[in-house]
Structure formats: structure tokens, C-alpha cells
Design an enzyme around this catalytic site. Structure first.
Site, mmCIF file in Angstrom:
data_model
loop_
_atom_site.group_PDB
_atom_site.id
_atom_site.type_symbol
_atom_site.label_atom_id
_atom_site.label_comp_id
_atom_site.label_asym_id
_atom_site.label_seq_id
_atom_site.Cartn_x
_atom_site.Cartn_y
_atom_site.Cartn_z
ATOM 1 N N ASN A 190 0.822 -1.217 0.000
ATOM 2 C CA ASN A 190 0.000 0.000 0.000
ATOM 3 C C ASN A 190 0.852 1.262 0.000
ATOM 4 O O ASN A 190 0.432 2.312 -0.489
ATOM 5 C CB ASN A 190 -0.935 0.005 1.208
ATOM 6 C CG ASN A 190 -2.023 -1.056 1.097
ATOM 7 O OD1 ASN A 190 -2.314 -1.542 0.007
ATOM 8 N ND2 ASN A 190 -2.606 -1.424 2.229
ATOM 9 N N ASP B 88 1.814 1.220 -9.680
ATOM 10 C CA ASP B 88 0.479 0.628 -9.572
ATOM 11 C C ASP B 88 0.471 -0.815 -10.077
ATOM 12 O O ASP B 88 -0.335 -1.630 -9.616
ATOM 13 C CB ASP B 88 -0.517 1.472 -10.362
ATOM 14 C CG ASP B 88 -1.947 0.985 -10.207
ATOM 15 O OD1 ASP B 88 -2.392 0.811 -9.061
ATOM 16 O OD2 ASP B 88 -2.616 0.751 -11.238
ATOM 17 N N GLU C 241 -6.650 -4.633 -2.486
ATOM 18 C CA GLU C 241 -7.446 -4.422 -3.700
ATOM 19 C C GLU C 241 -8.264 -3.140 -3.585
ATOM 20 O O GLU C 241 -8.314 -2.330 -4.521
ATOM 21 C CB GLU C 241 -8.370 -5.614 -3.923
ATOM 22 C CG GLU C 241 -9.269 -5.451 -5.148
ATOM 23 C CD GLU C 241 -10.276 -6.578 -5.303
ATOM 24 O OE1 GLU C 241 -11.207 -6.437 -6.113
ATOM 25 O OE2 GLU C 241 -10.138 -7.601 -4.601
ATOM 26 N N ASP D 28 -5.937 -0.119 -3.801
ATOM 27 C CA ASP D 28 -5.445 0.058 -5.173
ATOM 28 C C ASP D 28 -6.496 0.725 -6.048
ATOM 29 O O ASP D 28 -6.222 1.708 -6.751
ATOM 30 C CB ASP D 28 -5.033 -1.299 -5.740
ATOM 31 C CG ASP D 28 -4.454 -1.190 -7.144
ATOM 32 O OD1 ASP D 28 -5.245 -1.071 -8.099
ATOM 33 O OD2 ASP D 28 -3.219 -1.209 -7.295
ATOM 34 N N HIS D 29 -7.705 0.183 -6.027
ATOM 35 C CA HIS D 29 -8.759 0.726 -6.891
ATOM 36 C C HIS D 29 -9.227 2.094 -6.409
ATOM 37 O O HIS D 29 -9.641 2.935 -7.215
ATOM 38 C CB HIS D 29 -9.933 -0.251 -6.952
ATOM 39 C CG HIS D 29 -9.585 -1.546 -7.607
ATOM 40 N ND1 HIS D 29 -10.341 -2.684 -7.486
ATOM 41 C CD2 HIS D 29 -8.534 -1.889 -8.394
ATOM 42 C CE1 HIS D 29 -9.790 -3.669 -8.170
ATOM 43 N NE2 HIS D 29 -8.682 -3.207 -8.722
ATOM 44 N N ASP E 163 -6.778 4.440 -7.825
ATOM 45 C CA ASP E 163 -7.009 4.565 -9.262
ATOM 46 C C ASP E 163 -8.150 5.534 -9.562
ATOM 47 O O ASP E 163 -8.092 6.303 -10.523
ATOM 48 C CB ASP E 163 -7.339 3.196 -9.866
ATOM 49 C CG ASP E 163 -6.123 2.283 -9.920
ATOM 50 O OD1 ASP E 163 -4.992 2.801 -9.840
ATOM 51 O OD2 ASP E 163 -6.292 1.051 -10.045
#
Length: 367
Positions: free
Chosen positions: A52, A99, A117, A120-121, A124
Site C-alpha cells: 500500500n 500501480d 485491492e 489500489d482501486h 485509481d
């Protein structure tokens, strides 16, 4: 000390989150070429660095470099320094690289979990805003505020729809031309602005690259829809597909001809692009409607738009030049050109003289 006491997730939601399994399908063209680079890069990362932390570092760099571009051209009309565009391209490349390896680092350290997850998203989704805005500033799209609005919110909408599709199907799908390809396309745009200057894209610029943009808005959707179609819309209906996108290309080409003859710049927006937009939106909503019917609707739309455009252009030119499109407007009181006109007389006289030449001059000499 906890900053927020009210829980946002119930115990049932947390239990389901703990059972969550990440499912992803990717046939991205660039991903398979970049995998060796990403595998090499993750080995250079210290084993103690949390995945992270990699994600947030990339997002921070991306935001800072994008904000530098915003600082110099907040209205997206002012020409920012070339180095700012280059720095933004570098920031996007670093973000894309980090990323891509945060998941590899998680598997490498055995720390993969649902939070990774989500983190990350979530990053994004924030990055999408800054990437879309920086691309618009790099091409000075502020001269076209409506198109800039569409471009930015279209990118955000597509990102949301991709995850909406994941929510429905349970699997995150990446097509042959997807996020990685879009990011590298924006890097290329930023690098072009770095090398040639942002004015190369602008309405006030003198570059020959400007007319390429409207046509690319036809070509790229055609490729994306062809690649991402789960119903093989092009393979099953190639003639209808080519007609639909071909008529959009014809409309854009007509506008290029008009721009040339009127010594004016081409506008980036065009109503015919609504046709391909129907197909793209339908795909990102998990093909809620059969693509065959959407393709027919697309062709009908672009056909009507092309006819309307051609009719209006011809009508305006005829009104200005005082001419008629399919009829010769002879002045009142005069008759049509007859065979006794000067041109006809000269032609007939020439033929007569040729026919009256002496035979000896008409025959060729034999040796």
C-alpha cells in the site's frame, strides 16, 4: 486514537470482505510486453516496503506532477511550459509502474488481502481525475469547454462502469485495449506537448496534427469496441460495423474539406460521435442491450447526421453564392446555350476546315 467512531461497515459486510476473492481477466496487449519490466522492477523494491505504501507513493507523484500542470494553466487555455508536460508524463509513468507492482509486492511478501485491492482501486479512482485533467490541459482543450467537460467526465464514467460491471459479474475484465493502453496514450500526448509545445494541439496553433484528433476519435472507439465486444459484433456483422464507423469517418472527412476551403480550424466535437458512444456505453454496462440492435441504431444515427450536415452545408453555400445545387440558374430572358454558341461554332468550324483539307494533305506520305 480513532478519528471516526461511527462504523461504516457492518459486521456482516466485514465478514463478506474477509471472504472476498480477487478475480481478474486481462488480455491487454501492452500488459504482456510490460510484464518482464514489472517483474524486474518489483525485485528492486525493498522487501520491507508495504504494498500500500507503493500505491500511495505512485498516487502522490501523479497528483503532484498533474497539479504543477494545473498551476501553470488552470483554465486549460494558457500554454503551460513544455517541461511541465514532460514532468507530468514522467509522473504518470511512475504511477503506472508502481500501480502495476503493488500486487506483485503483496504476493512476494505474503501480505495480499482485500484491503490491498480496495486501496489500489480507490487510488485509481482518484488518479483518473488528475490524469484526465492533465491530458486536457496538455492539448489546451479549454478552448472547447463542452468537449473538455465530456472528456473528463467520460473518463470517470468509464472507470465507474468498469467497476459496475465487476460488481455485477464478480470479475474485473480488461480488454486488449484498456487501462494500460489508455495511460500510455496519454503519456504520448504529454510527450508530444513536451517536444512540440502544447499549441501544437490548439485551435490557434498552425500544426497539421490538429485535424488528426477528430479522426482518432473515430478510429480509437472502432478498435476498442471491436476488441472488447463479448458478442463479436465485428466478426458477426462486418458490413454493418464498417458502414456505421465509415459514415462517421466520412462526416469527419467532409468537415476537414470544409475547414480547408474556408481556411478555418476543425472543431473537435461532432454529433456523429454519439453513435460509437452508444456502443461503448452499452459494453461498459455489460451489454445490457444486444449489440446488434445498438449497431443498427448507431448506423441510423450517423446516417441522419451526415445527411443533415451535407444538406445544411450545401444550402448555406448556395445561399451565399446565389447558386442552385442541381440546376443551372439562367438569367431571365435568355435562352439556353445552343449549338450556335461561340464554342460550338468554333468547334464546328474547326471540324469543317479539317474536313475540307485537300486530299493530298490528308494522306500521309509513303516512303
Amino acid at each position: 486514537m480513532k478519528l471516526f467512531k461511527n462504523k461504516l461497515l457492518s459486521d456482516a459486510q466485514l465478514k463478506k470482505l474477509g471472504e472476498h476473492q480477487y478475480l481478474c481477466q486481462s488480455v491487454s496487449i501492452l500488459d504482456k510486453f510490460l510484464q518482464p519490466y514489472w517483474s524486474w522492477l518489483v525485485l528492486k523494491v525493498p522487501i520491507w516496503l508495504a504494498p500500500n505504501s507503493i500505491t500511495i507513493l505512485g498516487l502522490f507523484i501523479n497528483i503532484v506532477t498533474a497539479l504543477i500542470l494545473v498551476w501553470f494553466a488552470p483554465d486549460a487555455k494558457t500554454e503551460p511550459p513544455r517541461w511541465a508536460c514532460g514532468l507530468c508524463a514522467l509522473g504518470l509513468f511512475i504511477y503506472q509502474s508502481l500501480d502495476a507492482i503493488d500486487g506483485k509486492q503483496a504476493r512476494r511478501t505474503g501480505t495480499a488481502n482485500p484491503l490491498g485491492e480496495l486501496f489500489d482501486h480507490g487510488c485509481d479512482s482518484i488518479s483518473t481525475v488528475f490524469v484526465a485533467l492533465s491530458a486536457c490541459i496538455a492539448v489546451q482543450l479549454g478552448h472547447y469547454p463542452g468537449w473538455m467537460f465530456f472528456q473528463c467526465f467520460c473518463a470517470m464514467t468509464l472507470f465507474y462502469c468498469a467497476h459496475w460491471q465487476t460488481y455485477v459479474s464478480g470479475t474485473l475484465r480488461f480488454g486488449k485495449i484498456d487501462v494500460t493502453e489508455a495511460q500510455f496514450t496519454i503519456m504520448v500526448i504529454l510527450l508530444v506537448s513536451t517536444i512540440f509545445g502544447p499549441s501544437v494541439w490548439s485551435k490557434t496553433g498552425t500544426s497539421v496534427l490538429s485535424p488528426v484528433i477528430p479522426f482518432s476519435m473515430v478510429l480509437l472507439p472502432a478498435i476498442v469496441i471491436y476488441q472488447k465486444s463479448i458478442q463479436d459484433i465485428y466478426q458477426n456483422h462486418p458490413s454493418l460495423y464498417i458502414l456505421s464507423f465509415g459514415l462517421v469517418a466520412a462526416k469527419v472527412t467532409n468537415r476537414l474539406v470544409v475547414a480547408h476551403m474556408t481556411k478555418s480550424e476543425m472543431e473537435y466535437t461532432d454529433w456523429s460521435l454519439m453513435g460509437p458512444a452508444m456502443l461503448i456505453c452499452n459494453q461498459y454496462f455489460n451489454t445490457f442491450i444486444d449489440e446488434y440492435y445498438i449497431l443498427w441504431l448507431c448506423m441510423i444515427w450517423v446516417s441522419i447526421d451526415l445527411i443533415r450536415y451535407c444538406h445544411q452545408i450545401c444550402e448555406e453555400i448556395c445561399d451565399y453564392l446565389h447558386i442552385e445545387l442541381f440546376r443551372i440558374p439562367y438569367p431571365s430572358g435568355t435562352s439556353k446555350m445552343s449549338s450556335a454558341s461561340p464554342l460550338a461554332t468554333e468547334t464546328n468550324g474547326t471540324n469543317y476546315r479539317l474536313n475540307r483539307l485537300p486530299k493530298s494533305r490528308n494522306k500521309s506520305k509513303h516512303f
